[in-house]
Design a protein around this motif. Structure first.
Motif, PDB file in Angstrom:
ATOM      1  N   THR A 135       0.839  -1.196   0.000  1.00  0.00           N
ATOM      2  CA  THR A 135       0.000   0.000   0.000  1.00  0.00           C
ATOM      3  C   THR A 135       0.874   1.247   0.000  1.00  0.00           C
ATOM      4  N   VAL A 175      -0.567  -5.805   0.053  1.00  0.00           N
ATOM      5  CA  VAL A 175      -1.934  -5.635  -0.441  1.00  0.00           C
ATOM      6  C   VAL A 175      -2.770  -6.880  -0.179  1.00  0.00           C
ATOM      7  N   GLU A 203      -5.251   4.716  -4.198  1.00  0.00           N
ATOM      8  CA  GLU A 203      -4.326   3.655  -3.807  1.00  0.00           C
ATOM      9  C   GLU A 203      -4.251   2.641  -4.941  1.00  0.00           C
TER      10      GLU A 203
END
Length: 317
Positions: free
Chosen positions: A81, A88, A281
């Motif tokens: 991230t 992730v 993101e």
């Protein structure tokens, strides 16, 4: 069977690669970027943004960023991230149980209720019940999921105060099963309402087609009761298209859960996707895209295998 599964997996590899390339390019071509959230901070200078860009690897060519992301996928982290530096895959797996709970409960209720309504509609074709069920299904399909969610919150949470408006638990009630069920009722009902409309229509069409076949009339002429005809002869054949529908509808259910989770504040993968979209993101968004693609492939593979197992006419060769 094993050879069929291996071939399907081999055929899916180019599809997964294509989805990853297209998704990666689209996200990086979107306006703004992961560092755009810092531009509103008056304490962040242009030099600070340049250092962040270098540290995150955003200064590299797009193909180098893609290869780095592929490497992280093969390593099992699925990238990290941008804000927090967590793997992730770990973040996604944290939200997966909440989504599976909501999706699984909604799917189970929708299959049972929708199939029952479809069978009754087919058996009592052109009756008042059939017309009411058809009209109700059309109305349910005509309204978007978010509208049902907002109306449910307004009626049952605000006006009647029977149920909570959102979340998974009340504060301090984490792990309380009854509190969890209480919070699950509204989002589950909204998703089930939409899915029942689809299942009932498909079930009705499938059973109507089957009960008009010659072997059904032959079974009735032999003196079998209506219940035995439906359970022994009609149901095993009519359920085959519903199994195929299940494989197609699982990804659709995931998209519906995204809307429901956002409206009701349910801490699942749908809520995670929306939050990642707002903060840009990219690593989480790509992880969600790949997870969904793999989910679609596996769901369709399982549906094909199930059809082959229950339909002797299908050969996995």
């Amino acid at each position: 069977m094993l050879g069929y599964v291996v071939r399907r997996i081999a055929h899916s590899i180019p599809l997964v690669i294509g989805v990853s390339i297209i998704g990666f390019c689209i996200m990086h071509l979107a306006p703004g970027g992961p560092l755009s959230v810092y531009t509103l901070n008056p304490t962040i200078t242009a030099a600070d943004l340049d250092r962040l860009r270098v540290s995150l690897g955003l200064d590299q060519p797009l193909y180098m960023q893609y290869l780095g992301w592929v490497k992280s996928m093969l390593q099992g982290t699925w990238g990290y991230t941008l804000f927090g530096g967590r793997p992730v895959l770990e973040v996604i797996l944290e939200r997966l149980p909440a989504t599976l709970l909501l999706m699984g409960t909604s799917l189970a209720f929708s299959m049972i209720i929708g199939t029952l309504l479809g069978v009754l509609g087919a058996v009592r074709r052109n009756s008042i019940f059939d017309y009411l069920a058809t009209t109700g299904a059309m109305l349910a399909l005509s309204f978007p999921t978010f509208w049902f969610g907002l109306m449910a919150i307004f009626i049952f949470a605000i006006e009647l105060r029977w149920l909570p408006s959102g979340g998974m638990y009340d504060f301090g009630e984490e792990g309380n099963l009854l509190n969890l069920i209480k919070h699950l009722i509204l989002p589950c009902t909204v998703l089930t309402l939409v899915l029942v409309a689809t299942w009932s229509r498909y079930a009705r069409s499938s059973f109507l087609e089957v009960i008009q076949q010659d072997y059904i009339r032959t079974a009735k002429s032999k003196g079998l009761s209506g219940g035995k005809v439906l359970s022994r002869h009609a149901f095993p054949n009519a359920v085959i298209p519903l199994v195929a529908l299940l494989g197609v509808q699982l990804p659709t259910l995931f998209s519906g859960a995204l809307v429901a989770e956002t409206i009701f504040g349910w801490p699942g993968m749908g809520r995670l996707f929306v939050d990642a979209l707002n903060t840009k993101e990219y690593s989480i968004l790509m992880g969600m895209v790949m997870f969904t693609a793999l989910f679609v492939i596996v769901a369709n593979l399982l549906a094909d295998i199930a059809i082959a197992l229950i339909d002797p006419r299908v050969k996995l060769t």
